[in-house]
Write a protein that holds these residues in place. Sequence first.
Motif, PDB file in Angstrom:
ATOM      1  N   GLU A 294       0.834  -1.202   0.000  1.00 53.27           N
ATOM      2  CA  GLU A 294       0.000   0.000   0.000  1.00 53.27           C
ATOM      3  C   GLU A 294       0.871   1.256   0.000  1.00 53.27           C
ATOM      4  N   GLU A 295       1.969   1.217   0.753  1.00 52.00           N
ATOM      5  CA  GLU A 295       2.882   2.356   0.770  1.00 52.00           C
ATOM      6  C   GLU A 295       3.512   2.565  -0.608  1.00 52.00           C
ATOM      7  N   LEU A 300       3.702   5.666  -5.731  1.00 54.02           N
ATOM      8  CA  LEU A 300       3.501   5.764  -7.179  1.00 54.02           C
ATOM      9  C   LEU A 300       2.525   6.892  -7.519  1.00 54.02           C
ATOM     10  N   GLN A 301       1.499   7.047  -6.708  1.00 60.99           N
ATOM     11  CA  GLN A 301       0.559   8.144  -6.933  1.00 60.99           C
ATOM     12  C   GLN A 301       1.230   9.498  -6.716  1.00 60.99           C
ATOM     13  N   ARG A 302       2.086   9.584  -5.708  1.00 62.36           N
ATOM     14  CA  ARG A 302       2.836  10.825  -5.481  1.00 62.36           C
ATOM     15  C   ARG A 302       3.787  11.101  -6.634  1.00 62.36           C
ATOM     16  N   LEU A 303       4.409  10.038  -7.148  1.00 62.83           N
ATOM     17  CA  LEU A 303       5.321  10.200  -8.282  1.00 62.83           C
ATOM     18  C   LEU A 303       4.578  10.721  -9.508  1.00 62.83           C
ATOM     19  N   GLU A 318      13.675   5.446  -4.772  1.00 63.75           N
ATOM     20  CA  GLU A 318      13.207   4.794  -3.546  1.00 63.75           C
ATOM     21  C   GLU A 318      12.172   3.714  -3.862  1.00 63.75           C
ATOM     22  N   ILE A 319      11.241   4.040  -4.746  1.00 59.72           N
ATOM     23  CA  ILE A 319      10.212   3.062  -5.131  1.00 59.72           C
ATOM     24  C   ILE A 319      10.846   1.867  -5.822  1.00 59.72           C
ATOM     25  N   GLN A 320      11.775   2.144  -6.714  1.00 59.49           N
ATOM     26  CA  GLN A 320      12.412   1.066  -7.464  1.00 59.49           C
ATOM     27  C   GLN A 320      13.192   0.132  -6.542  1.00 59.49           C
ATOM     28  N   SER A 370      -0.347  -3.201 -11.783  1.00 61.83           N
ATOM     29  CA  SER A 370       0.487  -4.376 -11.512  1.00 61.83           C
ATOM     30  C   SER A 370       0.682  -4.572 -10.014  1.00 61.83           C
ATOM     31  N   MET A 371       0.748  -3.475  -9.254  1.00 64.01           N
ATOM     32  CA  MET A 371       0.848  -3.595  -7.801  1.00 64.01           C
ATOM     33  C   MET A 371      -0.429  -4.202  -7.222  1.00 64.01           C
ATOM     34  N   ASP A 372      -1.573  -3.835  -7.771  1.00 66.81           N
ATOM     35  CA  ASP A 372      -2.830  -4.461  -7.339  1.00 66.81           C
ATOM     36  C   ASP A 372      -2.808  -5.961  -7.617  1.00 66.81           C
TER      37      ASP A 372
END
Length: 540
Positions: A294-295, A300-303, A318-320, A370-372
């Motif tokens: 979820e984080e 990703l939404q912030r990006l 950081e996400i990667q 894809s995260m979902d």
Amino acid sequence: MKQITKSTRLIDRVQQRLALAVWGRKVFVSFCISLGIYLTAMLFSRFTGYLTDWFTLPSLAVVAVGTLVLSFILFRKPDKEQAARLIDQKQKTKDLFLTVTMLEKAIGNYKPLVIQDAEQQATKIQPAQVVPFVWAKRFSLCCSAGLILFLLLEYTPQYDPFGKVQAAEVEQEKVKEFQTTKKATKARLAELKNKDNGENDEESKEVKLAVENLKSDFRKMVPGKKQKNAEALAAHQKSLGGQWRKRAEENMKSMMMKTDQAQKFGGMSKAEGMQKWNKELQEGSTQSLMKEMEELKDQLQRLQKETDPVKREQLKNEIQKKMKEMESFAREQTNSKPMAAALKRAMKQMQMAQSKGIPQDEALREAMQSMDLAKMELKEIAQSAKDLKKLEEALTVLSKAKKANDKSGLDGEACENCLTLEDYEDLYSQLMGDMQGEGTGGEGQGGGGKVDEDDTGDKGFKTEKSKSAITAGKVLLSFKTKGLSDRGEAQKDYNKLFTDLKQGMSEAIMQEQIPPGYHEGIKKYFNSLEKKTEENATGK
């Protein structure tokens, strides 16, 4: 004007043929112009590497369209005076038909004479004689030019002095790969949504049905019919064992093996985080992993909304990093290829947001999709762990039922209030505990005591030499000497031996060589040894 119908009809027909002839010439000229422009642009593209995507086989239609459009722009329809003048010129009638076109506005008494002469001449003249269609030569030239253009388009080599072609090919491959990842994610999501995996229950629908069938047959056990009872229990053991092996092969090895890496994941070490996730998954819980996912989705939404290039790059890195570590956990620890593939696709789609041919918002949106999918795959793993635990419990109860049946038989009516596997386990444990035997051949639990022995008689022993392989055995003699030992050799040998034993134990469990009731104790034993080894290494 009825008196000059033949002359008028001749002029009209000549005008029509003249219009077609003029338009044909304009088409030929337009074709030459369009072909020249296309050929120049195509050769420019071939020798410089620019606009390579434009010049494909379907692009030849541009020449045809350009020819038609340009021909209509250049075309001017001839009038009646032009047609009449052409008739006079070809037939040498000294402006007779041109005069006919002007009779309405003319003044004088000569009109009947002109009409009479024109009507007589009109019967002798054919429009094809005035305006013949000469198209074969131009048509052949157009066909030849079109063929040459096609050959040049297909076989002219592509040069790339500025690296434009290579860059375009890379972008094109990224677009194709992006579309492939979209389709894969969409297909897998549809598959999981249509799958009834009983995610709201403690176990899946398949396992739940198998356990209910087992309890139903427990209630059908008939006293005095050991053979029939044994056959029913054996059938259940085969079915439950098959389901257990199927799930164990998917995740048992990886669930029992722990990582020894010490990289960081968020605020905890990667090893600690993975141990925590492993433990939760074995219990069928996904709380910590779901929180991490979820984080990642929030990031990703912030990006997607971030406009500052520096902050955007930091957030992307950081996400990667988190995605890569989570993908490593899915691949190495849970042995879940679908979950690892979903996380890997999310990483690729996030990287593709920088490609020119892929809209940034679309790429990040697909990464979140894809995260979902990865979250749904995680639920599948947790469900599999729950099923595995339930199947182990069922096999343990089944093993006790078989032993009780071998001793004194089973009675399905012995436990009217038995509803769960725990109830049946208590029942069969009680039955086994109540069986007392004399210890010398009788059934039940022996009472101990010394058994008489008789050494007389032929026992049928044979003296043979073992054909066992010669391996390292007991040390009979050793010498001590002073010197330096090889650094780390003892620890290395110990680690190898420990890993081999652990691997063999995992394989034995999956091959059902170890009863399910001992699995948990074995896991705890090896985990305690590994923990102690790590503590000793840290102490040094």
